[in-house]
Design an enzyme around this catalytic site. Structure first.
Site, PDB file in Angstrom:
ATOM      1  N   LYS A   1       2.923  20.016   9.932  1.00 37.04           N
ATOM      2  CA  LYS A   1       3.637  21.291   9.925  1.00 37.04           C
ATOM      3  C   LYS A   1       4.499  21.458  11.181  1.00 37.04           C
ATOM      4  O   LYS A   1       5.469  22.193  11.174  1.00 37.04           O
ATOM      5  CB  LYS A   1       2.666  22.440   9.762  1.00 37.04           C
ATOM      6  CG  LYS A   1       1.922  22.319   8.420  1.00 37.04           C
ATOM      7  CD  LYS A   1       1.524  23.629   7.834  1.00 37.04           C
ATOM      8  CE  LYS A   1       1.062  23.485   6.390  1.00 37.04           C
ATOM      9  NZ  LYS A   1       0.032  22.455   6.173  1.00 37.04           N
TER      10      LYS A   1
HETATM   11  C1  PLP Z   1      -0.235  21.947   4.875  1.00 42.09           C
HETATM   12  C2  PLP Z   1      -0.898  20.626   4.755  1.00 42.09           C
HETATM   13  C3  PLP Z   1      -0.842  19.863   3.564  1.00 42.09           C
HETATM   14  C4  PLP Z   1      -0.182  20.374   2.289  1.00 42.09           C
HETATM   15  O1  PLP Z   1       1.213  20.437   2.395  1.00 42.09           O
HETATM   16  P1  PLP Z   1       2.068  21.325   1.383  1.00 42.09           P
HETATM   17  O2  PLP Z   1       3.430  21.342   1.958  1.00 42.09           O
HETATM   18  O3  PLP Z   1       1.422  22.677   1.380  1.00 42.09           O
HETATM   19  O4  PLP Z   1       1.991  20.674   0.046  1.00 42.09           O
HETATM   20  C5  PLP Z   1      -1.417  18.610   3.548  1.00 42.09           C
HETATM   21  N1  PLP Z   1      -2.057  18.121   4.642  1.00 42.09           N
HETATM   22  C6  PLP Z   1      -2.129  18.822   5.796  1.00 42.09           C
HETATM   23  C7  PLP Z   1      -2.870  18.237   6.953  1.00 42.09           C
HETATM   24  C8  PLP Z   1      -1.566  20.088   5.902  1.00 42.09           C
HETATM   25  O5  PLP Z   1      -1.662  20.791   7.058  1.00 42.09           O
END
Ligand code: PLP
Length: 477
Positions: free
Chosen positions: A117
């Site tokens: 993120k």
């Molecule tokens: C947010 C997240 C996901 C999922 O990603 P999306 O964009 O919501 O599909 C997968 N793995 C981790 C570690 C995350 O923080």
């Protein structure tokens, strides 16, 4: 470039908006999500030109196709300030790690909070600060987190002018590492509020505060949730960066496997593919909360409630209502006015009335041309994948990446490199790693001692009135 709503923007006619208009907004007024009117096509000559670029300059080129209301020199400066080796650990920003012939991990989690993120949130911090200064405005970001999103937002917004963050988390329920990460921030513009309750209580408070429109306007409340188009756009960049690293020429194709929850990450891959990046397959991996896998296998989308959403060892994917999925459905249906009318019906009345929808046979058949395939991974699969990857390659993967890797193996094709997106680093989920291989992953050197730092947070009851009061007390200007 102008932006439209997936539901046709009935409330405001056809007044399409520019990038900076939607940057600070959440949903479109009609409840839909913003998308560009069209996806710019990238031809072979352009791909060739981009192949040698540094990550920040590649980001600038891609963003420039979608942003025409920030002067080029400013946009380039913001990209270069975001994607530095200092923040992301190495010059490649998202380096590939070969696992075996034709199978790679693409590292997206070397940013400050050890999860992917950061890739988008760090850019959002720069864009928000820039645009708010230009308008002479302020923004108070209110959010609820069970871990990853909150810390990524705080590390992106810390010290930024014109921005404050009020982040609610369930008191005592985040992992010790996540608590240390967030609560050790000493920046005056970051407010950690530990609510005596569970995550849903936090989310309910955010909703209640946001639904008080007078308060929201007076206190300039905003969000950084995953439906923000700028976040999606930032994520498109690493699909190009991964492709260039895995191939020698633009005649080659690659596939990506993506651990998915809110459908944000893989939707960015879909956008890259629509732009013409030679992606063969987009492999969607879910954990036991497999609403999306079900859709791509059957054409039925049946979101589940909180009570039916399981707590798993890949918690950032414990999502049963994928907030970005509507973007893909709008594209599947044709990305035009007719598609908008049908999207509005499917995600409005049908979801409420029927608890979901089933696309027609013709619509279902069209999915194949978008390259999507899918699969589900369970706790036992995660353990087995973490163990075998450690034993065979001496590489530790986190639980989310393990979901991606497990499903990727089911969709390997000879001659097509498979890039599994590494979405978090193992120390964030040390208990499950230890369960799998009997070893605890050490935290990265930069974060050693984090758990001993002084903490700055306020414990509060789950009271909307008291939290509003706290925001008022800390936004007085
Ligand atoms: C947010 C997240 C996901 C999922 O990603 P999306 O964009 O919501 O599909 C997968 N793995 C981790 C570690 C995350 O923080």
């Amino acid at each position: 470039m102008k932006y439209i709503s997936t539901r046709g923007d009935a409330s405001v006619g056809s007044a399409a908006r520019g990038f900076c208009d939607i940057l600070l907004e959440g949903l479109a007024p009609d409840g839909g999500l913003y998308l560009p009117t069209h996806y710019p096509k990238v031809d072979a000559a352009t791909l060739q030109k981009w192949r040698g670029l540094a990550y920040a300059d590649l980001a600038f080129e891609i963003l420039s196709l979608y942003i025409d209301d920030i002067p080029a020199a400013d946009l380039q400066r913001l990209c270069r300030a975001t994607y530095t080796a200092e923040v992301f650990g190495c010059a490649a920003i998202t380096p590939l790690k070969p696992l075996e012939a034709g199978l790679f991990l693409q590292a997206l989690s070397n940013g400050p909070t050890l999860a992917f993120k950061d890739m988008a949130m760090q850019l959002l911090g720069q864009l928000f600060e820039y645009e708010l200064a230009r308008r002479g405005e302020e923004l108070n970001i209110l959010g609820a987190t069970s871990g990853d999103t909150g810390s990524a937002a705080e590390y992106a917004m810390r010290g930024k002018r014109g921005i404050r963050v009020f982040m609610l988390s369930p008191n005592g329920r985040m992992s010790p590492f996540q608590q240390a990460q967030m609560f050790s921030l000493q920046d005056a513009n970051i407010h950690n509020i530990a609510v005596d309750g569970v995550f849903d209580d936090c989310q309910d408070i955010v909703k209640a505060v946001s639904n008080d429109l007078d308060f929201k306007r007076a206190r300039k409340i905003g969000t950084v949730n995953s439906i923000n188009w700028a976040r999606m756009l930032a994520q498109v960049v690493y699909y190009f960066a991964g492709y260039f690293q895995a191939t020698q020429s633009n005649a080659e194709k690659v596939s990506f496997a993506v651990p998915s929850g809110n459908f944000g990450n893989i939707c960015a891959g879909h956008v890259a593919r629509q732009m013409g990046l030679p992606i063969d397959r987009l492999v969607l991996a879910t954990n036991e909360n497999n609403v999306l896998d079900e859709f791509f296998r059957t054409g039925a989308y049946r979101p589940r409630g909180t009570a039916e959403t399981l707590e798993t060892s890949s918690p950032s994917m414990d999502i049963s209502k994928a907030s970005n999925f509507e973007r893909f459905v709008f594209d599947l249906l044709g990305h035009d006015a007719r598609a908008a009318a049908r999207t509005a019906e499917l995600f409005g009345p049908a979801l409420v009335r029927d608890g979901g929808f089933q696309v027609t046979d013709v619509e279902f058949a069209a999915i194949a041309s978008f390259g999507f395939v899918s699969g589900t991974s369970t706790h036992a699969d995660r353990l087995a994948t973490i163990r075998s990857t450690w034993e065979r390659q001496r590489v530790m993967v986190d639980t989310h990446t393990a979901d991606g890797l497990k499903v990727a193996r089911q969709h390997l094709q000879p001659g097509v490199p498979m890039l599994v997106l590494e979405t978090a680093l193992p120390p964030k989920f040390a208990d499950t790693i230890e369960e799998a291989i009997g070893l605890r992953p050490p935290p990265p050197a930069a974060l050693a001692g984090l758990e001993d730092l002084p903490r700055r947070f306020t414990v509060m009851p789950p009271s909307v009135a008291q939290i509003k009061q706290y925001i008022e007390d800390h936004t007085a200007t």
